[in-house]
Design a protein around this motif. Structure first.
Motif, short mmCIF file in Angstrom:
data_model
loop_
_atom_site.label_atom_id
_atom_site.label_comp_id
_atom_site.label_asym_id
_atom_site.label_seq_id
_atom_site.Cartn_x
_atom_site.Cartn_y
_atom_site.Cartn_z
N LEU A 1 43.38 42.55 47.85
CA LEU A 1 43.72 41.06 48.00
C LEU A 1 43.71 40.10 46.70
CD1 LEU A 1 41.73 40.42 51.21
CD2 LEU A 1 44.14 40.83 51.75
N ILE A 2 42.87 40.41 46.64
CA ILE A 2 42.20 39.24 45.03
C ILE A 2 43.97 39.77 43.98
CG2 ILE A 2 41.62 39.08 42.70
CD1 ILE A 2 38.81 39.26 43.82
N ILE A 3 44.32 40.70 43.81
CA ILE A 3 45.03 41.68 42.98
C ILE A 3 46.67 40.89 43.18
CG2 ILE A 3 46.77 43.28 42.61
CD1 ILE A 3 44.12 42.84 40.33
N LEU A 4 46.94 41.35 45.08
CA LEU A 4 48.11 41.03 45.19
C LEU A 4 47.98 39.30 45.41
CD1 LEU A 4 47.63 42.77 48.86
CD2 LEU A 4 48.54 43.42 46.73
N ILE B 1 39.52 33.91 48.51
CA ILE B 1 39.02 35.65 48.43
C ILE B 1 37.62 35.30 47.95
CG2 ILE B 1 39.85 37.32 47.67
CD1 ILE B 1 42.65 36.35 48.98
N TRP B 2 37.75 34.42 46.67
CA TRP B 2 37.11 34.38 45.54
C TRP B 2 35.78 34.21 46.20
CZ3 TRP B 2 35.02 36.54 42.68
CH2 TRP B 2 34.23 36.58 41.72
N LYS B 3 35.70 33.33 47.04
CA LYS B 3 34.57 32.55 47.39
C LYS B 3 34.00 33.50 48.76
CE LYS B 3 33.31 28.57 49.78
NZ LYS B 3 34.03 26.92 50.20
N SER B 4 35.15 34.25 49.91
CA SER B 4 34.65 34.75 50.19
C SER B 4 33.39 36.11 49.77
CB SER B 4 35.69 35.37 51.10
OG SER B 4 36.27 34.34 51.82
N LEU B 5 34.22 36.40 48.36
CA LEU B 5 33.48 37.75 47.81
C LEU B 5 32.12 37.56 47.44
CD1 LEU B 5 33.78 41.00 46.76
CD2 LEU B 5 35.01 39.43 44.71
N VAL C 1 36.84 41.47 36.84
CA VAL C 1 38.10 42.47 36.18
C VAL C 1 38.84 41.93 36.83
CG1 VAL C 1 39.52 44.34 35.26
CG2 VAL C 1 37.03 44.03 34.78
N CYS C 2 39.01 42.39 38.15
CA CYS C 2 39.80 42.00 39.00
C CYS C 2 40.51 40.34 39.34
CB CYS C 2 40.22 42.72 40.64
SG CYS C 2 39.90 44.36 40.40
N ILE C 3 38.91 40.10 39.86
CA ILE C 3 39.53 38.68 39.28
C ILE C 3 40.01 37.69 38.78
CG2 ILE C 3 37.07 37.66 38.72
CD1 ILE C 3 39.48 35.86 41.77
#
Length: 408
Positions: free
Chosen positions: A306-309, A322-326, A339-341
Motif C-alpha cells: 500500500l505504501i508503494i502504491l 498508512i505509515w501512521k497506521s503501520l 526501505v519501502c516507506i
C-alpha cells in the motif's frame, strides 16, 4: 430492456421534459427539510459572503468563506444570481469538485441540488454519480439507494451504478455490492475498469483475496482494458499472499500493456526497487514474531505494498495515514518496512519526512539500522534512472552521518 430502449429513443426536448418532472422529486425544499438546519439570520448570512478588504469576491470565494456546515450554500447561489450574475454548469462542477476535495460534502450536495432544480442545466451521467456519492456521505447509504432507485432508466448508467457500488465497497457491504454487480451485468452496460476496481478494492479490504483473481478473470472475459489502479490492486493481492512469481508475471504484463504511460513506468520501477530491497533484507524480514501480536508479517507485507502504491501515485495524504497506521501496530518494523516507506517518500519528494524516518530507524530498538541497505536503496534509484532523487537521498544520508559508498 424495452423501456430502456424507449427512453434512449426520446427526442432531446421530450427527454428534457422528463428531466423536469424528475427534478421535482428532489427539490431544494426536500433537501432543506432533510438537513433540518436552524434558521439563519440575514446578518449571519451577510457575515459569510461579505468579503474583507483585499479578498476576492467571486462565487467560489463566497461559498468557501462559509465557516460552518450549517451555513447555506444555496443562499449564496441565490444571492449571486440576484445580483445579476450568471452561473454556468462548469462553474458549479468546479466548485463542487473543490468542496469534495475539502470534505465539505454538505455544501457540495447543495451545489448538486441547485444543478438538479434548475432546468437550464443539462446534467451528465457524472453529475448523477457524484450526487449518489454525496447522498451517501451526507445522509447515509439508505438515502443514496432510494435516490438511485428513483432515477429514470436513462440515468441508470454504468457511472451511476458504479457510484452506488463504490458506496457499498467503502462501507464493506459485500452482499449488497455483489447483488448490485449482478444487476449491472444483467443491464448489459458497457463497463470500464473502474467498476471492476471497486469490487477488487472491496475484496482486498475484507481479506477475501481469492475473489480478486475472479474479478480479474471476469474483466479479461469482457475484454475490458485494465488501468493502473487495476494492476495496483492485483499486485496488492499477490503481495498479501506472498505470491512473488505471480507478481513478477503481472509486472511483465504491465510493461507490455499498450496503455502504459509515465505513471506506469514509475510504478514498475518503484515495485522493482521494492522487490530488490526486500531480497536484500530478507534475513531481517523473515524473522517471525510472537503469536499473540495483533499484526502478522503477512499483513505487514500488505502495508508495504500500500505504501508503494500510494508513493507511485504521489498521494502523500494516504501515504501519511498508512505509515501512521503501520507505526501503531505492535509488530516489529523490519528493514524492509523502512526501505519501502523511505522509497515512497522519496518519490513524493518529501525529504523532511525521509530525514525523520531515518532518525526513527536509527533510534528503533526493534530493527537494527543498516547503512548498507540505504546505500543499496540509493543505487536502486540510480539504476531506475531516478538520479536526482538518488542524489538528494545520498546528501541526506551524509547529513545524518551515514556512510555513503559508490559501490554496493
Amino acid at each position: 430492456m424495452a423501456a430502456r430502449s424507449l427512453f434512449f429513443a426520446l427526442t432531446r426536448n421530450a427527454r428534457r421534459e422528463y428531466k423536469s418532472s424528475f427534478r421535482f422529486l428532489f427539490s431544494t425544499s426536500q433537501v432543506a427539510n432533510l438537513i433540518q438546519e436552524p434558521s439563519t439570520s440575514i446578518h449571519e448570512e451577510h457575515a459569510d459572503y461579505n468579503p474583507e478588504e483585499g479578498q476576492k469576491d467571486d462565487l467560489k470565494s463566497r461559498i468557501f468563506r462559509l465557516r460552518l456546515p450549517k451555513r447555506s450554500a444555496t443562499n449564496i447561489l441565490q444571492k449571486w444570481t440576484s445580483e445579476g450574475n450568471k452561473i454556468t454548469i462548469s462553474d458549479l462542477r468546479s466548485i463542487s469538485r473543490d468542496l469534495r476535495k475539502s470534505q465539505r460534502y454538505k455544501h457540495a450536495l447543495e451545489i448538486s441540488e441547485w444543478m438538479i432544480s434548475h432546468e437550464e442545466y443539462e446534467l451528465s451521467d457524472s453529475d448523477y454519480a457524484v450526487r449518489i456519492d454525496l447522498m451517501t456521505k451526507v445522509f447515509g447509504i439508505d438515502s443514496a439507494e432510494r435516490y438511485f432507485e428513483r432515477l429514470p432508466p436513462w440515468a441508470k448508467t454504468s457511472e451511476t451504478y458504479t457510484a452506488l457500488l463504490h458506496s457499498y465497497a467503502r462501507l464493506k457491504l459485500i452482499e449488497k455490492a455483489e447483488d448490485l454487480y449482478e444487476r449491472i451485468k444483467a443491464a448489459n452496460l458497457s463497463l470500464s475498469a473502474i467498476t471492476y476496481n471497486e469490487l477488487m478494492t472491496l475484496y482486498l479490504s475484507v481479506g477475501q483475496l481469492e475473489k480478486v483473481n475472479l474479478i480479474v478473470e471476469e474483466l479479461k472475459r469482457q475484454n475490458v482494458a485494465p488501468d493502473l489502479f487495476t494492476y495496483n490492486l492485483w499486485v496488492s493481492s499477490c503481495a498479501a499472499t506472498l505470491n512473488i512469481d505471480e507478481l513478477r508475471r503481472i509486472l511483465g504484463k504491465m510493461s507490455r500493456d499498450s496503455g502504459s504511460n509515465e505513471s506506469w513506468v514509475r510504478y514498475l520501477k518503484l515495485v522493482d526497487i521494492y522487490i530488490a530491497s526486500s531480497h536484500l533484507v530478507h534475513s531481517v524480514s523473515d524473522s517471525l514474531v510472537e503469536s499473540e501480536k495483533d499484526t502478522s508479517q503477512r499483513e505487514l507485507i500488505t502495508y508495504d505494498f500500500l505504501i508503494i502504491l500510494y508513493g507511485a501515485l504521489k498521494n502523500k495524504e494516504r501515504l501519511d495515514q498508512i505509515w501512521k497506521s503501520l507505526r501503531m501496530t505492535r509488530q516489529k518494523l523490519t528493514g524492509r518496512n523502512y526501505v519501502c516507506i523511505l522509497s515512497s517518500y522519496l518519490m513524493v519528494e518529501d525529504l523532511k519526512e525521509v530525514g525523520e524516518i531515518l532518525d526513527q530507524w536509527r533510534q528503533s530498538a526493534t530493527s537494527e539500522f543498516d547503512s548498507s541497505i540505504c546505500n543499496r536503496l540509493s543505487k536502486a534509484f540510480k539504476d531506475a534512472g531516478l538520479d536526482e532523487k538518488a542524489a538528494s537521498f545520498g546528501m541526506l544520508l551524509s547529513e545524518k552521518g551515514c556512510e555513503v559508498t559508490d559501490e554496493i
